[in-house]
Design a protein around this motif. Structure first.
Motif, PDB file in Angstrom:
ATOM      1  N   ASN A 579       0.827  -1.208   0.000  1.00  0.00           N
ATOM      2  CA  ASN A 579       0.000   0.000   0.000  1.00  0.00           C
ATOM      3  C   ASN A 579       0.863   1.261   0.000  1.00  0.00           C
ATOM      4  O   ASN A 579       0.523   2.272  -0.611  1.00  0.00           O
ATOM      5  CB  ASN A 579      -0.915  -0.009   1.229  1.00  0.00           C
ATOM      6  N   LYS A 580       2.026   1.188   0.646  1.00  0.00           N
ATOM      7  CA  LYS A 580       2.892   2.363   0.800  1.00  0.00           C
ATOM      8  C   LYS A 580       3.854   2.538  -0.371  1.00  0.00           C
ATOM      9  O   LYS A 580       4.088   3.651  -0.840  1.00  0.00           O
ATOM     10  CB  LYS A 580       3.681   2.220   2.104  1.00  0.00           C
ATOM     11  N   PHE A 581       4.426   1.419  -0.871  1.00  0.00           N
ATOM     12  CA  PHE A 581       5.465   1.513  -1.902  1.00  0.00           C
ATOM     13  C   PHE A 581       5.084   0.849  -3.228  1.00  0.00           C
ATOM     14  O   PHE A 581       5.856   0.930  -4.188  1.00  0.00           O
ATOM     15  CB  PHE A 581       6.760   0.855  -1.396  1.00  0.00           C
ATOM     16  N   SER A 582       3.966   0.153  -3.273  1.00  0.00           N
ATOM     17  CA  SER A 582       3.527  -0.555  -4.487  1.00  0.00           C
ATOM     18  C   SER A 582       4.511  -1.634  -4.919  1.00  0.00           C
ATOM     19  O   SER A 582       4.630  -1.958  -6.097  1.00  0.00           O
ATOM     20  CB  SER A 582       3.309   0.422  -5.646  1.00  0.00           C
ATOM     21  N   ARG A 583       5.242  -2.213  -3.981  1.00  0.00           N
ATOM     22  CA  ARG A 583       6.142  -3.311  -4.320  1.00  0.00           C
ATOM     23  C   ARG A 583       6.480  -4.102  -3.061  1.00  0.00           C
ATOM     24  O   ARG A 583       6.251  -3.639  -1.944  1.00  0.00           O
ATOM     25  CB  ARG A 583       7.421  -2.801  -4.990  1.00  0.00           C
ATOM     26  N   MET A 584       7.020  -5.306  -3.289  1.00  0.00           N
ATOM     27  CA  MET A 584       7.465  -6.164  -2.200  1.00  0.00           C
ATOM     28  C   MET A 584       8.962  -6.406  -2.338  1.00  0.00           C
ATOM     29  O   MET A 584       9.503  -6.334  -3.446  1.00  0.00           O
ATOM     30  CB  MET A 584       6.715  -7.512  -2.244  1.00  0.00           C
ATOM     31  N   PRO A 585       9.663  -6.692  -1.227  1.00  0.00           N
ATOM     32  CA  PRO A 585      11.094  -6.998  -1.326  1.00  0.00           C
ATOM     33  C   PRO A 585      11.332  -8.237  -2.172  1.00  0.00           C
ATOM     34  O   PRO A 585      10.485  -9.123  -2.262  1.00  0.00           O
ATOM     35  CB  PRO A 585      11.502  -7.252   0.130  1.00  0.00           C
ATOM     36  N   LYS A 586      12.516  -8.295  -2.804  1.00  0.00           N
ATOM     37  CA  LYS A 586      12.856  -9.468  -3.611  1.00  0.00           C
ATOM     38  C   LYS A 586      13.102 -10.679  -2.731  1.00  0.00           C
ATOM     39  O   LYS A 586      12.748 -11.799  -3.083  1.00  0.00           O
ATOM     40  CB  LYS A 586      14.103  -9.177  -4.454  1.00  0.00           C
ATOM     41  N   THR A 587      13.708 -10.459  -1.573  1.00  0.00           N
ATOM     42  CA  THR A 587      13.981 -11.546  -0.622  1.00  0.00           C
ATOM     43  C   THR A 587      13.611 -11.081   0.777  1.00  0.00           C
ATOM     44  O   THR A 587      13.963  -9.969   1.172  1.00  0.00           O
ATOM     45  CB  THR A 587      15.466 -11.953  -0.646  1.00  0.00           C
ATOM     46  N   ILE A 588      12.893 -11.928   1.498  1.00  0.00           N
ATOM     47  CA  ILE A 588      12.522 -11.613   2.879  1.00  0.00           C
ATOM     48  C   ILE A 588      13.212 -12.605   3.804  1.00  0.00           C
ATOM     49  O   ILE A 588      13.131 -13.825   3.608  1.00  0.00           O
ATOM     50  CB  ILE A 588      10.994 -11.672   3.083  1.00  0.00           C
ATOM     51  N   ILE A 589      13.920 -12.073   4.822  1.00  0.00           N
ATOM     52  CA  ILE A 589      14.596 -12.899   5.819  1.00  0.00           C
ATOM     53  C   ILE A 589      13.654 -13.078   7.008  1.00  0.00           C
ATOM     54  O   ILE A 589      13.156 -12.100   7.564  1.00  0.00           O
ATOM     55  CB  ILE A 589      15.904 -12.248   6.307  1.00  0.00           C
ATOM     56  N   VAL A 590      13.416 -14.324   7.400  1.00  0.00           N
ATOM     57  CA  VAL A 590      12.511 -14.617   8.512  1.00  0.00           C
ATOM     58  C   VAL A 590      13.224 -15.549   9.493  1.00  0.00           C
ATOM     59  O   VAL A 590      14.278 -16.110   9.192  1.00  0.00           O
ATOM     60  CB  VAL A 590      11.213 -15.278   8.011  1.00  0.00           C
ATOM     61  N   ASP A 591      12.635 -15.713  10.678  1.00  0.00           N
ATOM     62  CA  ASP A 591      13.164 -16.712  11.609  1.00  0.00           C
ATOM     63  C   ASP A 591      12.362 -17.997  11.457  1.00  0.00           C
ATOM     64  O   ASP A 591      11.529 -18.111  10.567  1.00  0.00           O
ATOM     65  CB  ASP A 591      13.154 -16.189  13.045  1.00  0.00           C
ATOM     66  N   GLY A 592      12.594 -18.949  12.344  1.00  0.00           N
ATOM     67  CA  GLY A 592      11.945 -20.256  12.202  1.00  0.00           C
ATOM     68  C   GLY A 592      10.569 -20.356  12.818  1.00  0.00           C
ATOM     69  O   GLY A 592      10.028 -21.461  12.956  1.00  0.00           O
ATOM     70  N   GLY A 593       9.975 -19.201  13.201  1.00  0.00           N
ATOM     71  CA  GLY A 593       8.659 -19.222  13.831  1.00  0.00           C
ATOM     72  C   GLY A 593       7.570 -19.761  12.929  1.00  0.00           C
ATOM     73  O   GLY A 593       7.629 -19.634  11.703  1.00  0.00           O
ATOM     74  N   LYS A 594       6.523 -20.356  13.543  1.00  0.00           N
ATOM     75  CA  LYS A 594       5.424 -20.939  12.772  1.00  0.00           C
ATOM     76  C   LYS A 594       4.696 -19.899  11.931  1.00  0.00           C
ATOM     77  O   LYS A 594       4.152 -20.214  10.872  1.00  0.00           O
ATOM     78  CB  LYS A 594       4.434 -21.629  13.715  1.00  0.00           C
ATOM     79  N   ASP A 595       4.659 -18.647  12.418  1.00  0.00           N
ATOM     80  CA  ASP A 595       3.963 -17.601  11.681  1.00  0.00           C
ATOM     81  C   ASP A 595       4.606 -17.327  10.325  1.00  0.00           C
ATOM     82  O   ASP A 595       3.957 -16.808   9.423  1.00  0.00           O
ATOM     83  CB  ASP A 595       3.926 -16.313  12.506  1.00  0.00           C
ATOM     84  N   PHE A 596       5.907 -17.681  10.163  1.00  0.00           N
ATOM     85  CA  PHE A 596       6.592 -17.451   8.895  1.00  0.00           C
ATOM     86  C   PHE A 596       6.668 -18.715   8.038  1.00  0.00           C
ATOM     87  O   PHE A 596       7.138 -18.656   6.908  1.00  0.00           O
ATOM     88  CB  PHE A 596       8.018 -16.945   9.144  1.00  0.00           C
ATOM     89  N   GLN A 597       6.281 -19.851   8.590  1.00  0.00           N
ATOM     90  CA  GLN A 597       6.438 -21.110   7.867  1.00  0.00           C
ATOM     91  C   GLN A 597       5.103 -21.658   7.359  1.00  0.00           C
ATOM     92  O   GLN A 597       5.044 -22.766   6.843  1.00  0.00           O
ATOM     93  CB  GLN A 597       7.109 -22.160   8.768  1.00  0.00           C
ATOM     94  N   GLY A 598       4.035 -20.874   7.492  1.00  0.00           N
ATOM     95  CA  GLY A 598       2.718 -21.358   7.084  1.00  0.00           C
ATOM     96  C   GLY A 598       2.490 -21.279   5.583  1.00  0.00           C
ATOM     97  O   GLY A 598       3.167 -20.563   4.851  1.00  0.00           O
ATOM     98  N   THR A 599       1.495 -22.016   5.144  1.00  0.00           N
ATOM     99  CA  THR A 599       1.161 -22.065   3.722  1.00  0.00           C
ATOM    100  C   THR A 599       0.693 -20.707   3.213  1.00  0.00           C
ATOM    101  O   THR A 599       1.029 -20.299   2.096  1.00  0.00           O
ATOM    102  CB  THR A 599       0.054 -23.102   3.489  1.00  0.00           C
ATOM    103  N   TYR A 600      -0.097 -19.981   4.029  1.00  0.00           N
ATOM    104  CA  TYR A 600      -0.635 -18.692   3.582  1.00  0.00           C
ATOM    105  C   TYR A 600       0.485 -17.707   3.250  1.00  0.00           C
ATOM    106  O   TYR A 600       0.481 -17.048   2.215  1.00  0.00           O
ATOM    107  CB  TYR A 600      -1.545 -18.079   4.657  1.00  0.00           C
ATOM    108  N   PHE A 601       1.451 -17.625   4.147  1.00  0.00           N
ATOM    109  CA  PHE A 601       2.552 -16.679   3.961  1.00  0.00           C
ATOM    110  C   PHE A 601       3.393 -17.073   2.745  1.00  0.00           C
ATOM    111  O   PHE A 601       3.730 -16.232   1.907  1.00  0.00           O
ATOM    112  CB  PHE A 601       3.410 -16.653   5.224  1.00  0.00           C
ATOM    113  N   ASP A 602       3.726 -18.361   2.625  1.00  0.00           N
ATOM    114  CA  ASP A 602       4.533 -18.833   1.497  1.00  0.00           C
ATOM    115  C   ASP A 602       3.814 -18.618   0.167  1.00  0.00           C
ATOM    116  O   ASP A 602       4.434 -18.252  -0.834  1.00  0.00           O
ATOM    117  CB  ASP A 602       4.862 -20.324   1.660  1.00  0.00           C
ATOM    118  N   THR A 603       2.510 -18.844   0.158  1.00  0.00           N
ATOM    119  CA  THR A 603       1.739 -18.665  -1.070  1.00  0.00           C
ATOM    120  C   THR A 603       1.759 -17.215  -1.524  1.00  0.00           C
ATOM    121  O   THR A 603       1.899 -16.921  -2.716  1.00  0.00           O
ATOM    122  CB  THR A 603       0.287 -19.142  -0.855  1.00  0.00           C
TER     123      THR A 603
END
Length: 912
Positions: A579-603
C-alpha cells in the motif's frame, strides 16, 4: 519449461521407458523439506522459469546454483530435492548402501540427470571420510561413482558440482538485473535508446557512473539496465561488478570492448617512481632487471639518462632511449619474466606475509635503511660505515633473488631471534593437553584448580616434573574460547564468543546492494501497557511487527496488534508495504517461527515472486537489522511514554501500586499506532543512522537513483491483491455443494452465484476474512465473489481469534461430558449468543475493536503523506521550473503540518 515433453524426448532420442521415469520425477513433489542445521540459511526461490518455488538448503551454494539455472537458456527445467534412490557401494569388501536425495534434477541442452552441489571444503572432507563415495579424478573433477552407476542404469547422468565453479561477480550481477531479466517484454523508447547509445559511442569505455551522472538526462536509469538486458549495450557480467558503478564499463558491442580492454592492457602507466614499458619491464629506482643474463639494479632515472648498478657495485649510465630500445628487442627483461606465474604468486604471498608480521618499528628501520642505501647508490655521501652498507646491499640483492623484491631483505628478522623450543618435556605437554581437552573441557565444568591438582598428581606418578599452575592456566588460555565454552556450557552459552561472520563478501551480501533487494521481518512485544479507549480497561502490551529494508535500514511497513505473532500479522505487514510503496522486497529474511512457515505466507510470497530465507535458530545476529530497531524504538520512543514497563524488568521488587505501569497506562492502541506512524516513517526515517552515516531515507533515495525505480516490479494494490493477503484452506480450494454452498473451517457460506450449474460440485479457490468470520470469498467465473455465512448475525464482526477462543471453551466443556468433542458451526453460533460468551470474549473483542480503529484513525494522515510524497517526486524531477520550486516547498510544508496536527508526535499528553 518444456511445452511438449513428448516431442522433446523424440528429438533427444529418449526411450519410452526413460521418458516415463523422467516424467515421474517431473510430477513428484520434493522428497523432503529443507531445514537449517543451525549454520545454514535455507529458503525458497520463486522461479519464473519453473512456475513454482524451488527450495535451497544453503543461500551460499544452492541458491547460487538456482540463479545459474534460472537464467541459463540451455537449462530447460530443474527440480529441487528429486525422489530419493539407493546408493550401493563397498566398505572393506562388504556391500553397503543408503537412501540418497540429490540437490537437483536438471534437464538441459547437453545434460539430463542429477546434480549434487557442495563446497570444496565439504568435498575434501567427504573424500577423507567416504572414499568409496567421493573421489577427485585425474582431471581434477569431483565424482560420486555409486550415484553415477545408478544414473547410468537409467540411461541418465549424475555430476558433482563444486563452489569453485561459481563466479560470484556474475551471481551478484544476475541478482542486480533479475527484475529486468524477468520482465515479460522490456522496452525502451527510441529517443532514450539513441541518446544512451550515442553517449557510449562518443566516449569509449564510459563507466556506468559517468552515464548516471549526466545532467538533465532525457532517459531513466531503468532504460540503461533494460538496454543491457536487450543486448544493445555490451557489458562484461563475468568480470565487472555493476554495483561498483564507477568501475563498470559500458560498450556499444563486444568487438569494441575486446579491442579497448586489449589496448588498456598494453598502455604505458607512469608514476613518480619510474616507467612501465610495453613489454611489461618495470624500471624503478631500487628495482632490478636482467641484461644478457646479468643482474642490475636501477639506481637513478633522469630525464635523459638511466643509471644501473651491477653486482660488482659499478654504476653504468645509459641513455634512456637506448634502454627503451634494448627492452623492445628483448635484451633487457624483467627479473620475474623467466619464472612461472605460479611461483611468482607464491613469492608475492610470502612477501605480503612477511610485511604483515613485521612490527611498526621493524618497518621504520627498514625504511631508513632503504633511503640511506638509495642515496648511497645515487652517489650521495651518507653517515653509514662502508661495511654496514655492503651488508645492507647483500641483504637487498639476496632478497631480490629469492622474492623479486629487495626491500624485504632490509626488514629486521628479530622474530627469528631467541630459542623458540619449549622447556617442557613433550610427554608433559601431551599429558597437559589431554587434561585440558578431556577433563577441563566437558559438561562437568570442573574448575582450573581441581583439574590442575589431578594433572599434577598424574605427572608425579609418571615420574614427570609437573609445571606450575600458572603454566597450566596459560595453556588453557591458548585454547579457542568459543570451543571451550561450547564443550563446557553448550552452544547457547558459547554463542557470544562465536566468531562473527559479517558476510560482506560477494558470496553472501549481508544487506544486499540496493533497496528492496533484502528485507527483514520480525515481531516484538512493546514495553508499554495500553488501555481501551471506550472502557478504560487495561488490555495489556501490544505486539509490533516490522518489515525493514536491509540496505537502507528504512522501515517499509509496520503492524500493531494485541494478538501474538501469526500469519495475520505477516499478511497485514506485507499489505501495508504494498500500500505504501507498491512493491514487495525481492527476498525476505525470517526466523523459524510458525507464523513465517505457514502455507498462507509462502503462497503470498510465491505469487509475487518474492524469495524467502530462514535464518538459523538461536542466532540473533542474523536478524540484527530488526533487533536493533526494536531496541531503538523502545529506548528512544516507548520509554518516553507514560505506562512504559522498563521498571518491571530491572526493579520489579520496587514496584508499588502508584508506580505499577498497569495503573499508569493512558495510551490506547489507536493513539499509539498514530504516534508510531510518525516516529517510524518521519522521525527515525530522517535521523542519521550510525551504520550508514546518513538517514535511511537519504540512503534509499540516493541508491534508487542509481539502481532504478524498477516499475515492472510494482504491485497494484487492488481487490485481487487483498484476496491474496487473506488466508485460505489447507487445500486452497473448497467444494461447491449443491444447496449448501461452500464449507470453510466447518462453516457454510453462500451466494446466489453458486447456483450456476457450471460450478456445482466443483473445487474452487476460496479465502476467508480473519477479521470478520461472517464473510468469505470464492473465485467463480474468473472473479472473486463475496459469500455470507449461514450464521450471519452471530458471526458478524467476530474475528478468527474470537472464534478460536469460543471453540476452545466449548471443546474443554465437552471433554467433561459424554458428548462428542466435535464442534459444529451451530454449537459456536449458539454459544456466541450467551452471556458467558460475552464475558469470555469481552477483552478480545475490545482488542479487536481497538485494532480496527487504529487502521482508520490515520487515513487522513496517509492522504497528506501521499500528497507529500507525490510533491517530493515532482521536486526531484529536473523538468520542474525554478519558479515552481517555492510552491512545491510550501505544499510539502503544508502536508507535513497536516500530519503533525493529526499525530501531535512531540506532545504525547495532548491526546488526553
Amino acid at each position: 519449461m518444456i511445452n511438449n515433453f513428448d516431442v522433446f524426448c523424440k528429438e533427444q532420442g529418449i526411450s519410452s521407458e526413460q521418458e516415463l521415469f523422467i516424467n515421474n520425477i517431473r510430477s513428484s513433489d520434493p522428497a523432503r523439506r529443507v531445514k537449517s542445521s543451525g549454520k545454514n540459511v535455507p529458503g525458497f526461490y520463486s522461479s519464473k522459469k519453473m512456475g513454482v518455488t524451488i527450495q535451497f538448503e544453503s543461500h551460499k551454494l544452492e541458491l547460487a546454483a538456482i540463479y545459474l539455472m534460472e537464467f541459463d537458456d540451455d537449462v530447460y527445467e530443474f527440480y529441487d530435492q528429486p525422489p530419493s534412490f539407493k546408493l550401493n557401494y563397498k566398505i572393506n569388501g562388504k556391500n553397503r548402501g543408503h537412501r540418497y536425495t540429490a540437490d537437483f534434477f536438471v534437464i538441459s541442452k547437453d545434460f539430463i540427470g542429477w546434480e549434487e552441489w557442495k563446497t570444496e571444503e565439504e568435498l575434501s572432507k567427504k573424500m577423507a571420510e567416504s572414499p568409496e563415495r567421493y573421489i577427485l579424478d585425474e582431471n581434477g573433477v569431483w565424482r560420486c561413482p555409486p550415484a553415477e552407476e545408478y544414473a547410468k542404469e537409467q540411461g541418465l547422468s549424475f555430476r558433482v558440482r563444486s563452489s569453485k565453479e561459481i563466479n560470484w561477480t556474475l551471481q551478484e550481477n544476475l541478482r542486480f538485473l533479475e527484475d529486468y531479466l524477468l520482465e515479460e517484454n522490456p522496452s525502451v523508447s527510441v529517443t532514450s535508446r539513441n541518446i544512451i547509445t550515442n553517449y557510449i559511442k562518443s566516449d569509449l569505455g564510459i563507466t556506468l557512473d559517468d552515464l548516471l551522472s549526466v545532467e538533465d538526462a532525457q532517459f531513466s536509469v531503468d532504460d540503461i539496465y533494460k538496454l543491457i538486458i536487450l543486448g544493445e549495450i555490451y557489458v562484461d557480467l563475468d568480470g565487472f561488478l555493476i554495483e561498483k558503478f564507477e568501475k563498470f564499463p559500458l560498450f556499444i558491442d563486444k568487438e569494441v570492448a575486446v579491442a579497448l580492454l586489449n589496448f588498456e592492457a598494453t598502455t604505458v602507466n607512469r608514476d613518480i617512481d619510474g616507467i612501465e614499458l610495453d613489454n611489461k619491464v618495470v624500471l624503478e629506482i631500487g628495482g632490478n632487471i636482467l641484461w644478457n643474463g646479468n643482474l642490475f639494479m636501477v639506481v637513478n632515472i633522469g630525464e635523459t639518462e638511466i643509471s644501473l648498478l651491477d653486482e660488482a657495485e659499478k654504476i653504468i649510465p645509459l641513455p634512456k632511449h637506448s634502454v627503451e630500445e634494448l627492452i623492445k628487442k628483448g635484451y633487457i627483461k624483467s627479473l620475474a619474466s623467466n619464472e612461472s606465474n605460479e611461483k611468482h604468486d607464491e613469492e608475492v604471498q610470502e612477501y605480503k606475509e612477511i610485511i604483515k608480521s613485521a612490527s611498526p618499528s621493524d618497518l621504520q628501520e627498514a625504511n631508513e635503511k632503504y633511503f640511506l642505501l638509495r642515496k648511497h647508490l645515487e652517489g650521495e655521501v651518507v653517515d653509514v660505515p662502508p661495511r654496514t652498507l655492503r651488508h645492507w646491499k647483500k641483504k637487498y640483492n639476496d632478497a631480490v633473488r629469492e622474492y623479486g623484491k629487495g626491500y624485504i631483505g632490509l626488514i629486521p628478522a628479530r622474530h627469528k631471534q631467541g630459542n623458540k623450543t619449549r622447556r617442557l618435556n613433550k610427554d608433559v605437554i601431551d599429558l597437559m593437553e589431554i587434561y585440558i581437552t578431556e577433563v577441563y573441557e566437558n559438561k562437568k565444568q570442573r574448575n582450573v584448580s581441581s583439574v590442575y591438582n589431578s594433572f599434577k598428581l598424574d605427572c608425579i606418578e609418571k615420574g614427570f616434573d609437573p609445571p606450575t599452575k600458572k603454566t597450566f592456566e596459560k595453556q588453557i588460555e591458548r585454547r579457542p574460547s568459543h570451543e571451550q565454552e561450547l564443550k563446557r556450557k553448550g552452544k547457547k552459552a558459547a554463542y557470544d564468543k562465536e566468531p562473527v561472520y559479517w558476510e560482506l563478501t560477494q558470496t553472501t551480501p549481508r544487506h544486499g546492494g540496493r533497496p528492496f533487494e533484502i528485507a527483514h521481518i520480525d515481531h516484538t512485544k512493546l514495553d508499554i501497557e495500553l488501555i481501551c479507549s471506550k472502557t478504560q480497561k487495561n488490555l495489556g502490551r501490544p505486539w509490533l511487527s516490522l518489515l525493514v529494508d536491509a540496505y537502507s535500514r528504512r522501515v517499509l511497513s509496520f503492524h500493531l496488534t494485541y494478538d501474538p505473532p501469526s500469519y495475520r500479522s505477516c499478511m497485514n505487514t506485507i499489505r501495508e508495504c504494498v500500500n505504501k510503496f507498491s512493491r514487495m522486497p525481492k527476498t525476505i529474511i525470517v526466523d523459524g517461527g510458525k507464523d513465517f512457515q505457514g502455507t498462507y505466507f509462502d503462497t503470498l510470497l510465491a505469487q509475487y515472486e518474492c524469495n524467502k530465507k530462514t535464518r538459523p535458530g538461536a542466532k540473533p545476529r542474523f536478524g540484527s537489522v530488526c533487533e536493533r530497531l526494536f531496541g531503538t524504538t523502545n529506548t528512544m520512543f516507548i520509554y518516553n511514554l507514560q505506562g512504559n514497563t522498563q521498571m518491571t524488568k530491572n526493579n520489579v521488587r520496587l514496584l508499588t501500586k502508584d508506580t505499577n505501569p498497569k495503573g499508569l497506562a493512558i495510551w490506547t492502541l489507536e493513539h499509539l499506532y498514530e504516534a508510531l506512524n510518525q516516529w517510524l516513517y518521519e522521525e527515525y526515517d530522517q535521523r542519521t543512522h550510525i551504520s550508514l552515516d546518513q538517514s535511511p531515507r537519504d540512503a534509499y533515495q540516493q541508491n534508487i537513483r542509481k539502481t532504478g525505480e524498477r516499475k515492472q516490479t510494482y504491485i497494484k494494490y487492488d481487490y485481487n491483491f487483498e484476496m491474496f493477503t487473506l488466508p485460505t484452506t489447507k487445500k486452497g480450494t473448497a467444494k461447491v455443494q449443491i444447496g449448501d454452498g461452500i464449507k470453510i473451517n466447518n462453516v457454510y457460506y453462500w451466494s446466489y452465484e453458486l447456483q450456476n450449474p457450471a460450478v456445482e460440485g466443483k473445487q474452487v479457490p476460496v479465502r476467508y476474512d480473519p477479521f470478520d468470520y461472517s464473510k468469505a470469498y470464492a473465485y467463480v467465473n474468473k472473479r472473486w465473489i463475496k459469500l455470507n455465512s449461514q450464521y450471519e448475525l452471530e458471526f458478524a464482526g467476530r474475528t478468527e481469534k474470537e472464534i478460536k477462543i469460543a471453540t476452545a471453551e466449548l471443546r474443554s466443556r465437552k471433554k467433561n461430558t459424554q458428548d462428542s468433542i466435535n464442534i459444529s458451526a451451530l454449537d459456536i453460533a449458539k454459544f456466541l449468543r450467551t452471556t458467558e460468551a460475552h464475558e469470555l470474549l469481552e477483552i478480545q473483542r475490545l482488542k479487536d475493536e481497538a485494532f480496527k480503529k487504529s487502521l482508520t484513525v490515520i487515513e487522513g494522515g496517509k492522504k497528506s503523506l501521499a500528497k507529500k510524497q507525490a510533491d517530493s517526486k515532482a521536486f526531484n524531477k529536473s523538468e520542474i521550473k525554478s519558479t515552481n520550486l517555492q510552491k512545491v516547498d510550501d505544499d510539502i510544508k503544508t502536508s507535513k503540518d497536516e500530519i503533525e496536527e493529526v499525530t501531535q508526535f512531540d506532545l504525547y499528553e495532548e491526546f488526553f
